[in-house]
Structures are given as structure tokens and as C-alpha cells.
Design a protein around this motif. Structure first.
Motif, PDB file in Angstrom:
ATOM      1  N   LYS A 223      51.020  34.086 -25.856  1.00  0.00           N
ATOM      2  CA  LYS A 223      50.125  34.279 -24.705  1.00  0.00           C
ATOM      3  C   LYS A 223      49.498  35.683 -24.699  1.00  0.00           C
ATOM      4  O   LYS A 223      48.493  35.919 -24.027  1.00  0.00           O
ATOM      5  CB  LYS A 223      50.880  34.067 -23.389  1.00  0.00           C
ATOM      6  CG  LYS A 223      51.187  32.605 -23.065  1.00  0.00           C
ATOM      7  CD  LYS A 223      51.694  32.491 -21.629  1.00  0.00           C
ATOM      8  CE  LYS A 223      52.410  31.176 -21.364  1.00  0.00           C
ATOM      9  NZ  LYS A 223      51.507  30.010 -21.357  1.00  0.00           N
ATOM     10  N   LEU A 224      50.138  36.626 -25.360  1.00  0.00           N
ATOM     11  CA  LEU A 224      49.595  37.994 -25.454  1.00  0.00           C
ATOM     12  C   LEU A 224      49.519  38.356 -26.937  1.00  0.00           C
ATOM     13  O   LEU A 224      50.084  37.645 -27.780  1.00  0.00           O
ATOM     14  CB  LEU A 224      50.520  38.992 -24.740  1.00  0.00           C
ATOM     15  CG  LEU A 224      50.858  38.749 -23.275  1.00  0.00           C
ATOM     16  CD1 LEU A 224      51.929  39.755 -22.814  1.00  0.00           C
ATOM     17  CD2 LEU A 224      49.604  38.895 -22.414  1.00  0.00           C
TER      18      LEU A 224
ATOM     19  N   HIS B  20      54.383  45.310 -25.832  1.00  0.00           N
ATOM     20  CA  HIS B  20      53.642  45.410 -24.565  1.00  0.00           C
ATOM     21  C   HIS B  20      54.425  46.232 -23.544  1.00  0.00           C
ATOM     22  O   HIS B  20      55.624  46.026 -23.357  1.00  0.00           O
ATOM     23  CB  HIS B  20      53.371  44.009 -24.014  1.00  0.00           C
ATOM     24  CG  HIS B  20      52.431  43.233 -24.885  1.00  0.00           C
ATOM     25  ND1 HIS B  20      51.067  43.200 -24.696  1.00  0.00           N
ATOM     26  CD2 HIS B  20      52.661  42.482 -25.990  1.00  0.00           C
ATOM     27  CE1 HIS B  20      50.493  42.457 -25.626  1.00  0.00           C
ATOM     28  NE2 HIS B  20      51.441  42.000 -26.428  1.00  0.00           N
TER      29      HIS B  20
ATOM     30  N   HIS C 296      49.483  48.215 -20.535  1.00  0.00           N
ATOM     31  CA  HIS C 296      48.854  47.495 -19.423  1.00  0.00           C
ATOM     32  C   HIS C 296      48.849  48.379 -18.185  1.00  0.00           C
ATOM     33  O   HIS C 296      49.908  48.647 -17.608  1.00  0.00           O
ATOM     34  CB  HIS C 296      49.632  46.216 -19.112  1.00  0.00           C
ATOM     35  CG  HIS C 296      49.728  45.256 -20.262  1.00  0.00           C
ATOM     36  ND1 HIS C 296      49.079  44.042 -20.280  1.00  0.00           N
ATOM     37  CD2 HIS C 296      50.389  45.326 -21.450  1.00  0.00           C
ATOM     38  CE1 HIS C 296      49.357  43.401 -21.416  1.00  0.00           C
ATOM     39  NE2 HIS C 296      50.152  44.152 -22.151  1.00  0.00           N
TER      40      HIS C 296
ATOM     41  N   VAL D 136      47.165  48.888 -14.310  1.00  0.00           N
ATOM     42  CA  VAL D 136      46.459  48.096 -13.290  1.00  0.00           C
ATOM     43  C   VAL D 136      45.003  48.561 -13.181  1.00  0.00           C
ATOM     44  O   VAL D 136      44.732  49.752 -13.082  1.00  0.00           O
ATOM     45  CB  VAL D 136      47.143  48.226 -11.905  1.00  0.00           C
ATOM     46  CG1 VAL D 136      46.386  47.411 -10.855  1.00  0.00           C
ATOM     47  CG2 VAL D 136      48.590  47.765 -11.978  1.00  0.00           C
TER      48      VAL D 136
ATOM     49  N   LEU E 218      43.199  46.898 -21.416  1.00  0.00           N
ATOM     50  CA  LEU E 218      44.368  47.067 -22.265  1.00  0.00           C
ATOM     51  C   LEU E 218      44.108  48.216 -23.240  1.00  0.00           C
ATOM     52  O   LEU E 218      43.036  48.321 -23.813  1.00  0.00           O
ATOM     53  CB  LEU E 218      44.586  45.760 -23.035  1.00  0.00           C
ATOM     54  CG  LEU E 218      45.977  45.425 -23.536  1.00  0.00           C
ATOM     55  CD1 LEU E 218      46.977  45.398 -22.385  1.00  0.00           C
ATOM     56  CD2 LEU E 218      45.942  44.041 -24.209  1.00  0.00           C
TER      57      LEU E 218
ATOM     58  N   PRO F 168      50.011  42.531 -11.998  1.00  0.00           N
ATOM     59  CA  PRO F 168      49.139  41.372 -11.749  1.00  0.00           C
ATOM     60  C   PRO F 168      48.845  40.581 -13.030  1.00  0.00           C
ATOM     61  O   PRO F 168      48.724  39.366 -12.986  1.00  0.00           O
ATOM     62  CB  PRO F 168      47.876  42.000 -11.152  1.00  0.00           C
ATOM     63  CG  PRO F 168      47.928  43.452 -11.507  1.00  0.00           C
ATOM     64  CD  PRO F 168      49.371  43.796 -11.592  1.00  0.00           C
ATOM     65  N   SER F 169      48.769  41.285 -14.162  1.00  0.00           N
ATOM     66  CA  SER F 169      48.427  40.576 -15.400  1.00  0.00           C
ATOM     67  C   SER F 169      49.548  39.676 -15.889  1.00  0.00           C
ATOM     68  O   SER F 169      49.395  38.932 -16.844  1.00  0.00           O
ATOM     69  CB  SER F 169      48.040  41.583 -16.489  1.00  0.00           C
ATOM     70  OG  SER F 169      49.145  42.410 -16.811  1.00  0.00           O
ATOM     71  N   THR F 170      50.716  39.751 -15.260  1.00  0.00           N
ATOM     72  CA  THR F 170      51.828  38.920 -15.738  1.00  0.00           C
ATOM     73  C   THR F 170      51.988  37.626 -14.956  1.00  0.00           C
ATOM     74  O   THR F 170      52.751  36.748 -15.372  1.00  0.00           O
ATOM     75  CB  THR F 170      53.183  39.659 -15.633  1.00  0.00           C
ATOM     76  OG1 THR F 170      53.509  39.835 -14.244  1.00  0.00           O
ATOM     77  CG2 THR F 170      53.137  41.005 -16.324  1.00  0.00           C
ATOM     78  N   THR F 171      51.282  37.504 -13.829  1.00  0.00           N
ATOM     79  CA  THR F 171      51.555  36.344 -12.958  1.00  0.00           C
ATOM     80  C   THR F 171      51.286  35.019 -13.673  1.00  0.00           C
ATOM     81  O   THR F 171      51.997  34.039 -13.441  1.00  0.00           O
ATOM     82  CB  THR F 171      50.741  36.414 -11.646  1.00  0.00           C
ATOM     83  OG1 THR F 171      49.402  36.816 -11.955  1.00  0.00           O
ATOM     84  CG2 THR F 171      51.356  37.422 -10.698  1.00  0.00           C
ATOM     85  N   ASP F 172      50.282  35.018 -14.569  1.00  0.00           N
ATOM     86  CA  ASP F 172      49.982  33.772 -15.280  1.00  0.00           C
ATOM     87  C   ASP F 172      50.945  33.489 -16.418  1.00  0.00           C
ATOM     88  O   ASP F 172      51.085  32.349 -16.860  1.00  0.00           O
ATOM     89  CB  ASP F 172      48.560  33.828 -15.855  1.00  0.00           C
ATOM     90  CG  ASP F 172      47.523  33.808 -14.751  1.00  0.00           C
ATOM     91  OD1 ASP F 172      47.860  33.358 -13.637  1.00  0.00           O
ATOM     92  OD2 ASP F 172      46.395  34.276 -15.002  1.00  0.00           O
TER      93      ASP F 172
ATOM     94  N   TRP G 172      54.123  47.811 -19.489  1.00  0.00           N
ATOM     95  CA  TRP G 172      53.495  47.998 -18.189  1.00  0.00           C
ATOM     96  C   TRP G 172      54.159  49.227 -17.561  1.00  0.00           C
ATOM     97  O   TRP G 172      55.183  49.106 -16.867  1.00  0.00           O
ATOM     98  CB  TRP G 172      53.720  46.771 -17.302  1.00  0.00           C
ATOM     99  CG  TRP G 172      52.997  45.522 -17.725  1.00  0.00           C
ATOM    100  CD1 TRP G 172      51.854  45.013 -17.164  1.00  0.00           C
ATOM    101  CD2 TRP G 172      53.373  44.599 -18.761  1.00  0.00           C
ATOM    102  NE1 TRP G 172      51.480  43.844 -17.804  1.00  0.00           N
ATOM    103  CE2 TRP G 172      52.391  43.562 -18.785  1.00  0.00           C
ATOM    104  CE3 TRP G 172      54.417  44.548 -19.703  1.00  0.00           C
ATOM    105  CZ2 TRP G 172      52.446  42.495 -19.693  1.00  0.00           C
ATOM    106  CZ3 TRP G 172      54.463  43.492 -20.596  1.00  0.00           C
ATOM    107  CH2 TRP G 172      53.486  42.484 -20.584  1.00  0.00           C
TER     108      TRP G 172
END
Lengths: 447, 447
Positions: free
Chosen positions: A203-204, A210, A83, A85, A89, A261-265, A212
């Protein structure tokens, strides 16, 4: 077949439990001691990193017929999902088609292993602190407090499988001529969590490891069976981007919004977990010798604790058991030789995986975000598929083979020197799959 | 001036005693603990190597006006005397005219230092074992046995001057993030003795450090005031030439006759001493941090034990005191800053002298018997005398200067690279003092 002995194992972790099974199979009486309560009766600590079981780990389990039961609680991962920014992906496959590493929750596996060892006939003594060991007589000294009255428990042999801060090793350490080192990283880690969707799905991508990568820090996530992911944030203790700097809710949320940012949800309990879960440290511990006559032997983290960046702590510990078991078959009741050959065989490999693990933080946290690194991997993969006898990538040799770690380290350095030259080729990004590049690699391998 | 504190020092060795004097001078109450009896009341152990006091050691003593008293019990040595079989004695001067290192018996010096510290008002508690330390409150826990009842002795501050196997460090070591290593050499040592002549004179040149270099083993002899020499045999524990191999009187005598023929007349008690005196081991110990808040600090061997081949263990420990004292002058009652700056300043220098000491075994045991090495020293000496601002030999920088050890290590490596090139000059043995060689060195220094 060996003459049955009365053997104590200190530590009911993964290596202690599996060793208990092996020793029971060999006909011995086995008592396992642990200072902690039975792991099957307590909540996990919120400070663990998921395990990545690979070939060496599976071999040790399959040898005693337990692999299939454990595969049921494992999630295969065939690739890294990177991941970055502002970029899509990126998937980086670990090995050949069908080659996976397996994500397993440490707690789930440890519970299972204790039950399996118990079923095998090993006897467990939980909440029992071993304060000291008299090595010459293989006697454990247990008691409520270090300064209180101790009970003596005499055995024929003691294994120290009690981890990086081993009490058994502590006794060996006071002997003359005991070499020892412990070195902490300035990087610590904290467990976080991505829960499952309401329908139990992930969720992923559930078959990915994964990452980051953010250079001096990184977040990873490994899938669990129940649809969740166990995440680990690795970050310096102090400095600009550090655990120390993330002091309050606002700073923490702003930091994650900026860098992840992709983890906030997907990490809803970020703030709660972050401030509840401990920040743990990472240590490399080396020592020698690992054994005392035919009385005491260290195994697993107790004699070679490594940082987790290659995912090989447990695999290396399980391989200790494989090698020990082979030597038991070879030398029968000659435990002195078994222990001597065991430590001589394992020490260079433990040192090698320690070094590889230490180096891999850089690869995971920085290189995986780097175009030149990714091209390097692509060239290696292509070449290795065409010439499998000539080139086994380092990661595959460590993870998908049984070749000694020390060989992997040495050949990996050799391959790196070759790839450094290849990557210096003019226009390598355009010509990476050209016959000239291939010819150059073949030529460099000849040297 | 500092606010008077109540300070405990664990360890009444050389560093502990001198530190006690410094702390008394600064106005503190000082209690010194030692597990051993008062060294003034017992016979020495037959396991010590004579000390080689040099500039750093003298500075620490002179600063509190004790240098002259100690000089009275010291024997100046201005050179190495190299004993090679079948060759005449070869003298290799240490530094410039008048530069000496000083041979002192450890026992004699330690007795003197304890008396001086006592005269200064420090209170000594001998035969008192410190089993543990509560760091947060600077409390020592003493008692007859580790498992028995302990007394608590509360102080404002505790110094661990208790040597390579420090009990104070042992407590620090159990903290998180404490880096630690101990590594033993495969070479051990044994004390031997060359007695004085009947008239009290020395049997060998009394102002020399005598070496019998034999590659993987060596014998050294350092003069004492009473006409005797304290000898030390350094040799591997196991192997062809080893302590293990010298099992009986006959083997021992044949070995000495073959390798140390010049000693047969001067070591009359060889057999008795060899089998009576213990074979001791040599360890390099490193750790970090050295201090805990403003409560606990390690000093000397307790935080940096080194092998003895540069003769700097005590000198480095005394320099710890010099630096600590400078910081006390600078920061007054801010002990937290004093301790922080102390460890930050000393750690790189302790690591450097550890490395230099480790390397020096090779120089002493092999190189001093080598013609090329001796020429190298001659060229360096000549150049350094002509260009003292441009070239201070490594040995002199370590021993006859106050420059940081870390600087000596770095510049020594630089000088070695230059000398490697110089020594590769064709016909260097004939041309060593030619203008061309000198020009080459000047040119290489420019780079």
C-alpha cells in the motif's frame, strides 16, 4: 581447528541460532535450550518490531554461506519516507546508490535460523527452562518450576544468548565486582499492521522505511515480503500524548485522524490491534564482565540490550559472533584468551551503539521533520560524495561499514561539531552548495 | 495517629533497627527479619569501616530521644589529621568551633540499636532467610534453603532494609520498568587496627579522623571508645600499589615502612590482620522506583548504596527515616501517598550523595596532601566565617546542615567554579587573605 567440546547455548533467538551454526562448523557438539516452544510451531506475539539487517548482520551470515537464503526473505530499503502532516512525502536516502538496509520479520527470520541450525546438526531443547547455572562447571540446572526438582546438565562451556533478561547473566550478576545497569525509557511501543492490497502489492512504497515523526511520539512502518507492513507506534506511557491517554476507540481514532491522517486508509484494524497487542517497554542494559573463565560467555542482548532506534540490536549481536569466530581462529583451544579478548573488544562497541541508539530516537522522531536537519544531511551527502576519503556520514559508518561502533560514535561527535559551525554560516540555506561552505568544511577538518 | 498495621522489616542493620523503633512509636506491630544471627551474640567480622555520625544521623536519633544514649558510645572528631611522609602532622578542621563528626563502631552501634528496638517492642527473627516477597500481598517467603519448602508470612506492609544486595529489591527488580545500576570501584578496602595503650589511652590524637593520603591509595584511622582505632586501607585490587601486589609478609612490611612509616609503631598486628581480614569491595547502587503501591518500600542501602568516602551511608539512611516519618505525620493512613512522596523526595538526594561520595575519594586520597587544596579550604573558611549567609562550605552543608544533598551538590559545583577563578589569581599564596581576593569572591557570587 579446535578440540571438539560439548557446548550449551541458552536461548534459541537469532543470536543463539546463528552462534549454534558457527560452533557446529567449528566441530563442537551444540545443544540449544529455550524456555519457549519451538518458534516454528507457534503464532508470533504481536509485539515485535521488524529487523533492519545491514552490513554487519550480512557479514555474519555470508561468512557461513547463509546470506543468500536470508536475502530471499528480506525487503531492501534504500531510504526513509518521511510523512509530515500537510506536506508531500519526503524521501531521505540512507547511503550511496545501491546501499540498502533490509526489512525482515523477526519471526520469519528466527524460524529460518532455527531450521538452518538444526540442519547443521545443533540439537534444540524447547520448553526447557534453565533456572540457574553453576559457572565453575558449566552446568545448567533445568526443571519444571524454580522451586521444584532440577536436572543438572553438564557441559564444557555455556553461552548465554538468552536476551535482555538473561538467566545466565542473572547468575553472573550475583558475583562480586559485576557491573550492571538497566534503564527503561518512558517511551513504549505497540505493533500495528498495514495489510497488503488484494493483489498482494504494498500500500506504500515498498522500498522505504516509513516514518511519521511527531516529536515526542512517532509511527514507523517496515515492509514485509507478503505486501504488508509491520508498523510500530512509539509513544510515552503517560502524559498528554501517551498510551495511557488513548483509552478508548473514539480517542484513539481521533488521535490517529489528527496526527496520522495518511494512515487512516491503510491501517484498517487499528482499533482491534491497538487494544489487543501489548504495549511493550524499551530498555538499555549494560554489564561487565561478559565471561567467566573459559566456562561461560554472554552474547547479544544478554550482555548489551539496546533501544531499537538505530536498528542495530541484531546487527551488533551478529557482530559479536563474527569477532568471537575470528578469535577462535586466532587462539585455537585457548578459550580463556578468546573470552577475555572477546569481551575486551566488544564492550566499548556495545556501549557506543547503545549510546547511538538512545540518541537516534530524537533524530527519528523530531529531526527528520526539521528543515535544518534535512539541509545538514544534504550538505554532508554532497561533501561525502566529493570527498569520500574525508567524510563518511555517521549513519553510513554505523550501517554500511565494519568500522567499530566506538569509532563511529567518536567521529560522529567530531562531525557534528563541524556541521554545527557550518550550519551557523549566514545564509546557509541559500549557500549550502557554495564553494565557500565546502572550503570551510575542509578547513574545519584540518584542525 | 495511624491505624495500627502489621509490618515486616527485612534487615536488622542500623536502618532496619531504627525504623523499627519509629514504626513501634507510631503504634504498629513490627517484626524484623535477618538472615544472620543476632549481632549481640557474635564476634564482628573484621570487615567494617567505622561510622561517622553527623547532623542528619543525630536528628533521626534525637527525634525519638535516643541521641544521648548513642553519644555515650561515640568519639567526637573535629578535624582531619593528615599524615604526609616527611612532613609534620597537619590538622584540617571540619567546620566551625564545636562542630564535630562522631566516630562509632558499626558493631557496637548495631548491637545497641537492636536492643533499643527490642525494648521498644519490636520482635526480631534472626537466622531467618527471606528468599522472596510477594509484593501484592506483602508476604515474605522464608525457609532453610532457596530450593526447599518455604513458609509464607503475610503482613500489611514490608520494608526492605536489607542492604546493598537486598533480597526485597531483587524481587522488585524483576518487574518491568525498574531502573537499576550497580557499579564497583577498582579500589577495595581492608580493616586494620591500632590498639589502645596499656593505660587505655589512644596512641594518636583521639579527636581526629586520621588520613594517610597517598594518591591512588590511602589509610584512615577512626577512634574508638576503648582507646583503639579502627583503620581502613583503601587500595586498588590490582596494579603497582594493590592488594594483589602485597602477597607476603616481606612485601607488606616493606610497603608499610615506605608509605606509612608513622604507623609501624602503632599497628602491631599488621601482618596477621592483613592476611586474616578479607579484602572487601565498594559498590554504588542506584535504583528506582523504591516502593510498590502501599505494600513494599526500600530504605537505606537497599535503595541507595554508596561508597564510604563522605561518611554518609548511615546518615542518608537515617534521613530516609526522618522524611518517611514526616510524611507519616502529614498523610496519616494514606500510605500510597506516603510512599510516593517518600521516593520522590529522597531519590534526587540519594543520587546526589552517591555522586559526592564517589568524588570524595579523590579529595581524601590526593587533595588533602596538596598545598593548593589546603589553601583553597583556608580561603573558603575565612570567607565563610566573615559572610556566613553567603558561603557555607560544601562539606558543612552536607555534614553540619539539614539542607538537601541535591542542593549541596549543585551549590558545591557553583562554589568550585568560583574557587577555581580565585585560585587562578596571581600570587594567590601570598594574597589569599587580601581585600582584593575577598572582593573578587563577592563579585563572583553576584553573577
Amino acid at each position: 581447528m579446535q578440540t571438539p567440546l560439548k557446548i550449551a547455548i541458552v536461548g534459541s533467538g537469532l543470536v543463539g541460532s546463528l552462534l549454534a551454526i558457527y560452533l557446529k562448523r567449528a566441530g563442537h557438539t551444540v545443544h540449544v535450550y529455550d524456555r519457549s516452544p519451538d518458534i516454528r510451531t507457534i503464532k508470533f506475539s504481536g509485539r515485535s518490531i521488524n529487523l533492519a539487517m545491514s552490513h554487519r548482520g550480512w557479514r555474519a551470515l555470508d561468512e557461513v554461506g547463509l546470506g543468500d537464503q536470508i536475502r530471499e526473505i528480506a525487503m531492501p530499503m534504500d531510504k526513509r519516507a518521511i510523512h509530515t502532516v500537510g506536506q508531500p512525502l519526503n524521501y531521505l536516502y540512507y547511503g550511496k546508490d545501491g546501499e540498502n538496509i533490509y526489512s525482515i520479520s523477526r519471526g520469519v527470520l528466527n524460524r529460518k535460523m532455527v531450521s538452518l541450525a538444526e540442519a547443521e546438526g545443533a540439537e534444540f531443547f524447547f520448553n526447557t527452562r534453565v533456572w540457574d547455572v553453576t559457572m565453575a562447571t558449566a552446568t545448567l540446572h533445568t526443571g519444571e518450576t524454580e522451586q521444584g526438582t532440577w536436572d543438572d546438565r553438564k557441559y564444557d562451556m555455556v553461552f548465554g544468548a538468552d536476551g535482555a533478561f538473561s538467566r545466565v547473566r542473572h547468575r553472573m550478576q550475583r558475583q562480586n565486582m559485576f557491573n550492571y545497569s538497566q534503564e527503561f525509557l518512558n517511551t513504549g511501543y505497540k505493533e500495528l499492521n498495514i495489510p497488503a492490497n488484494p493483489d498482494g502489492s504494498h500500500k506504500l512504497d515498498k522500498n522505504s522505511f516509513h516514518i511519521w515523526p511527531r516529536r515526542d511520539f512517532m509511527l514507523i512502518a517496515m515492509p514485509n515480503l507478503d505486501g504488508s507492513f509491520t508498523c510500530t507506534l512509539f509513544m510515552p506511557f503517560e502524559g498528554e500524548h501517551s498510551f495511557e491517554a488513548l483509552k478508548d476507540k473514539e480517542t484513539l481514532e481521533a488521535f490517529f485522524a489528527k496526527y496520522f491522517p495518511s494512515t487512516t486508509d491503510v491501517i484498517p484494524n487499528l482499533v482491534e490491534d491497538f487494544f489487543k497487542n501489548p504495549t511493550s517497554s524499551l530498555v538499555t542494559m549494560k554489564c561487565y564482565p561478559w565471561t567467566y573463565e573459559d566456562k561461560v560467555a554472554l552474547i547479544g542482548d544478554a550482555c548489551h540490550a539496546i533501544v531499537p532506534f538505530y536498528g542495530h540490536g541484531m546487527n551488533a549481536g551478529f557482530e559479536d559472533i563474527t569477532i568471537l569466530n575470528q578469535l577462535m581462529g586466532q587462539y585455537g583451544d585457548d578459550w580463556k584468551t578468546i573470552f577475555e579478548e572477546y569481551q575486551k573488544s566488544r564492550k566499548p562497541n556495545a556501549d557506543a551503539i547503545a549510546e547511538l541508539s538512545y540518541r537516534n530516537f530524537m533524530e527519528m522522531s523530531s529531526d527528520t521533520a526539521d528543515a535544518s536537519f534535512l539541509l545538514r544531511k544534504k550538505i554532508e551527502k554532497r561533501f561525502s560524495e566529493k570527498y569520500p576519503d574525508k567524510w563518511l556520514p555517521l549513519y553510513s559508518r554505523v550501517t554500511f561499514s565494519f568500522r567499530p561502533y566506538s569509532e563511529a560514535l567518536a567521529l560522529g561527535d567530531h562531525q557534528k561539531a563541524i556541521m554545527d559551525e557550518v550550519m551557523a554560516t549566514e545564509g546557509i540555506f541559500e549557500r549550502w552548495d557554495s564553494p565557500e561552505v565546502e572550503a570551510k568544511m575542509l578547513e574545519l577538518l584540518q584542525k
